[in-house]
Write a protein that holds these residues in place. Structure first.
Motif, mmCIF file in Angstrom:
data_model
loop_
_atom_site.group_PDB
_atom_site.id
_atom_site.type_symbol
_atom_site.label_atom_id
_atom_site.label_comp_id
_atom_site.label_asym_id
_atom_site.label_seq_id
_atom_site.Cartn_x
_atom_site.Cartn_y
_atom_site.Cartn_z
ATOM 1 N N LEU A 90 6.046 -9.740 3.201
ATOM 2 C CA LEU A 90 5.211 -10.323 2.153
ATOM 3 C C LEU A 90 5.304 -9.542 0.847
ATOM 4 O O LEU A 90 5.192 -8.312 0.822
ATOM 5 C CB LEU A 90 3.756 -10.359 2.631
ATOM 6 N N VAL A 91 5.506 -10.297 -0.258
ATOM 7 C CA VAL A 91 5.505 -9.730 -1.610
ATOM 8 C C VAL A 91 4.509 -10.530 -2.439
ATOM 9 O O VAL A 91 4.692 -11.729 -2.657
ATOM 10 C CB VAL A 91 6.906 -9.796 -2.257
ATOM 11 N N LEU A 92 3.434 -9.879 -2.879
ATOM 12 C CA LEU A 92 2.494 -10.492 -3.815
ATOM 13 C C LEU A 92 2.831 -9.962 -5.202
ATOM 14 O O LEU A 92 2.860 -8.744 -5.413
ATOM 15 C CB LEU A 92 1.040 -10.149 -3.472
ATOM 16 N N LEU A 93 3.075 -10.859 -6.140
ATOM 17 C CA LEU A 93 3.470 -10.414 -7.472
ATOM 18 C C LEU A 93 2.931 -11.367 -8.520
ATOM 19 O O LEU A 93 2.749 -12.555 -8.271
ATOM 20 C CB LEU A 93 4.996 -10.305 -7.565
ATOM 21 N N GLY A 94 2.628 -10.804 -9.688
ATOM 22 C CA GLY A 94 2.097 -11.623 -10.768
ATOM 23 C C GLY A 94 1.083 -10.893 -11.599
ATOM 24 O O GLY A 94 1.012 -9.661 -11.635
ATOM 25 N N ASP A 95 0.242 -11.690 -12.271
ATOM 26 C CA ASP A 95 -0.830 -11.180 -13.120
ATOM 27 C C ASP A 95 -2.115 -11.196 -12.299
ATOM 28 O O ASP A 95 -2.675 -12.254 -12.021
ATOM 29 C CB ASP A 95 -0.958 -12.062 -14.366
ATOM 30 N N PHE A 96 -2.580 -10.000 -11.913
ATOM 31 C CA PHE A 96 -3.761 -9.890 -11.060
ATOM 32 C C PHE A 96 -5.057 -9.782 -11.864
ATOM 33 O O PHE A 96 -6.140 -9.719 -11.277
ATOM 34 C CB PHE A 96 -3.625 -8.681 -10.135
ATOM 35 N N GLY A 97 -4.959 -9.717 -13.184
ATOM 36 C CA GLY A 97 -6.147 -9.690 -14.018
ATOM 37 C C GLY A 97 -6.905 -8.389 -13.997
ATOM 38 O O GLY A 97 -7.928 -8.254 -14.675
ATOM 39 N N SER A 98 -6.445 -7.414 -13.218
ATOM 40 C CA SER A 98 -7.114 -6.118 -13.129
ATOM 41 C C SER A 98 -6.124 -5.104 -12.565
ATOM 42 O O SER A 98 -5.140 -5.470 -11.922
ATOM 43 C CB SER A 98 -8.355 -6.204 -12.228
ATOM 44 N N PRO A 99 -6.356 -3.811 -12.803
ATOM 45 C CA PRO A 99 -5.446 -2.781 -12.286
ATOM 46 C C PRO A 99 -5.554 -2.639 -10.768
ATOM 47 O O PRO A 99 -6.496 -3.126 -10.141
ATOM 48 C CB PRO A 99 -5.912 -1.511 -13.003
ATOM 49 N N ALA A 100 -4.574 -1.963 -10.204
ATOM 50 C CA ALA A 100 -4.478 -1.861 -8.748
ATOM 51 C C ALA A 100 -5.693 -1.190 -8.122
ATOM 52 O O ALA A 100 -6.044 -1.476 -6.972
ATOM 53 C CB ALA A 100 -3.208 -1.102 -8.373
ATOM 54 N N GLN A 101 -6.361 -0.295 -8.837
ATOM 55 C CA GLN A 101 -7.470 0.453 -8.264
ATOM 56 C C GLN A 101 -8.773 -0.346 -8.216
ATOM 57 O O GLN A 101 -9.745 0.088 -7.592
ATOM 58 C CB GLN A 101 -7.714 1.712 -9.095
#
Length: 555
Positions: free
Chosen positions: A433-444
């Motif tokens: 699985l690869v989730l990629l894109g604009d998540f609207g917030s940083p990883a933390q």
């Protein structure tokens, strides 16, 4: 009086002498050919006020005419006026008998405002309100210290003034005061050279007119009129990659939010060049795209890669590949301009094939029957002998409650919707699985805890920014990312990158100038091992990038 009397009026019209938007004595009336010639308005010397005496020409259209005229160095024929935004062929037919074209220097009539629009006179005909300091503004008769500060504050919040008339939008300036100071000021929208993201291109030419005044068509193989044709497009100097990592062939997968990409934007030759050349120079074989306003927009880039109409794409020395695209049939997110779609673009000649793609529906709806979560666009790809499940994510970040100022983009000042519940089911079922894109917030951020619970790890840390602008080339936020499942450890090469070079172009609008970025999001790239022939994967060029290796304890 048998000959022509020229194309300028002997007595300029009073701009207040209007009747229902038309001149009281229209040149289209039956006064005979001599009077018609005498009364025709020379569109190469007319001021905005004079142009507004033409039928159907308001302030905005007159402003567009003057800017377009300055950009092309003067109209060559009356028919050129149809190229101006707000005119077109229909309106030109209405005013054609009332206008004429002659040399810009042939007329003896120049009002103070027309002189200010001539670059040769700008240095000695008043004060440029786009560069003047509060102390300098106070020296203008009628401008108090408070008004001067208001002008500077408005300029800082909204950008350079487009015209003198925009001053009425400043607090404590009304039309009466504007009339008093009009001939003491002028507007020049020059922009300091960017620190720049166009391979060090430094623009030293004069400022260009509003990019919104021009329409750029993809079917024009030559650059259309109205843009900065004297500024060449410069791509980064790149070295051909070997297509190998540690002696093994690799495939690069990327994500890129194209920020409200409509067909018109995709047709812009600058945007098209940036997108296509970024893929070629960085050896990207599979791209997830977000924020498409029209489903057909992605196909524009696909066609350009395959056919090569732009000079830079045609001159690409290595094979460009054979590209295909797929776009979600349903909207997957929302942007400031409405609903948006997601898609994938890939090079089939690199051993990549699409097996299937579908939008993951969210079972949760709001009171209006609309889905309260953004939809995910899932696709199964075969990359060589490997099978990858790519989940294209587009979550629009929204300002925190109570925030009225969007200048600060710290992570604590933005809130984004949670991932839809359907993602948890997908995480449990899918393996590679690869989730990629604009998540609207940083990883933390806590909104993405669901990904960490399922043992996925983000390749881009929150400290590495993924946005870009000409004012802030290094970025201020980390919204775009690539998350990998633990099962991909065996094929992930440990290398990922945020591309920051080659993202601007002289043909892309940048507020009221040119040389902007194709998107305020940077492409994010991850590299995977693939048992595909290295000969197939080799592409010349790789731009200067920010690189971050996946932490060993998370691999």
């Amino acid at each position: 009086m048998g000959g022509s009397l020229g194309c300028h009026r002997s007595i300029p019209r009073d701009p207040t002498d209007l009747s229902c938007g038309k001149r009281k004595f229209s040149a289209a009336c039956n006064f005979g050919h001599i009077l018609v010639n005498q009364e025709r308005l020379n569109i190469n010397t007319a001021t905005e006020e004079e142009l507004m005496t033409l039928p159907g020409v308001n302030r905005a259209v007159a402003h567009n005419i003057v800017e377009y005229r300055d950009c092309i160095g003067g109209f060559k024929k009356v028919e050129d006026l149809a190229l101006v935004s707000g005119i077109g062929a229909t309106k030109l037919e209405v005013i054609k008998l009332e206008i004429c074209v002659s040399s810009r220097t042939s007329s003896s009539q120049h009002s103070p405002s027309s002189l200010r629009k001539d670059p040769d006179h700008q240095s000695c005909t008043g004060m440029n309100i786009n560069t003047a300091t509060p102390a300098q503004l106070i020296s203008i008769r009628g401008i108090t210290e408070k008004i001067a500060k208001n002008i500077v504050a408005y300029r800082a919040d909204h950008g350079p003034f487009r015209s003198i008339e925009d001053l009425v939008r400043v607090n404590h300036i009304n039309s009466s005061l504007l009339d008093r100071i009009r001939f003491q000021v002028f507007v020049e929208r020059s922009r300091a050279p960017s620190t720049n993201t166009n391979a060090g291109l430094t623009c030293t030419t004069k400022s260009h007119p509003s990019p919104t005044s021009f329409s750029l068509r993809s079917d024009d193989l030559e650059l259309p009129p109205g843009g900065p044709t004297q500024i060449p497009s410069v791509r980064p100097n790149v070295e051909p990659p070997s297509g190998l990592r540690d002696g093994k062939p690799v495939v690069r997968v990327a994500t890129w939010s194209l920020q409200g990409c409509s067909c018109d934007k995709a047709n812009n030759p600058g945007v098209k060049e940036v997108v296509c050349m970024t893929l070629l120079e960085n050896d990207i074989k599979l791209l997830a795209v977000q924020d498409l306003l029209e489903r057909e927009a992605l196909e524009k880039f696909c066609v350009e890669l395959n056919q090569g109409t732009l000079a830079s794409v045609r001159k690409w020395k290595s094979p460009r590949g054979l590209w295909r695209s797929v776009v979600s049939e349903k909207p997957t997110g929302h942007s400031s301009k409405g609903v948006s779609y997601s898609g994938f673009l890939w090079d089939t000649s690199s051993g990549i094939d699409l097996k299937d793609a579908a939008v993951l529906e969210s079972p949760v709806v709001d009171g209006n029957g609309n889905h309260s979560y953004p939809r995910l666009f899932l696709a199964h790809f075969s990359v060589g002998s490997s099978e990858l499940t790519l989940v294209n994510v587009h979550i629009q970040a929204t300002a925190a409650s109570g925030e009225s100022n969007a200048k600060n983009h710290n992570t604590d000042e933005a809130k984004c919707p949670h991932l839809p519940p359907s993602v948890q089911e997908t995480l449990k079922v899918e393996k590679e699985l690869v989730l990629l894109g604009d998540f609207g917030s940083p990883a933390q951020s806590s909104e993405l805890d669901i990904l960490r619970k399922e043992k996925l790890c983000a390749l881009i840390p929150s400290s590495q920014f993924t946005n870009i602008s000409t004012r802030s080339p290094q970025g201020t936020r980390c919204l775009d990312n690539i998350w990998l499942s633990r099962s991909l450890k065996k094929i992930y090469s440990g290398h990922c990158m945020v591309i920051r070079e080659g993202l601007t172009n002289p043909w892309i609008p940048d507020n009221w100038s040119w040389g902007g970025v194709a998107s305020d999001h940077c492409p994010v790239v991850a590299e995977f091992y693939a048992d595909v022939s290295p000969k197939e994967l080799t592409r010349p060029g790789m731009a200067v990038v920010d690189r971050v290796d996946m932490p060993k304890h998370e691999r």
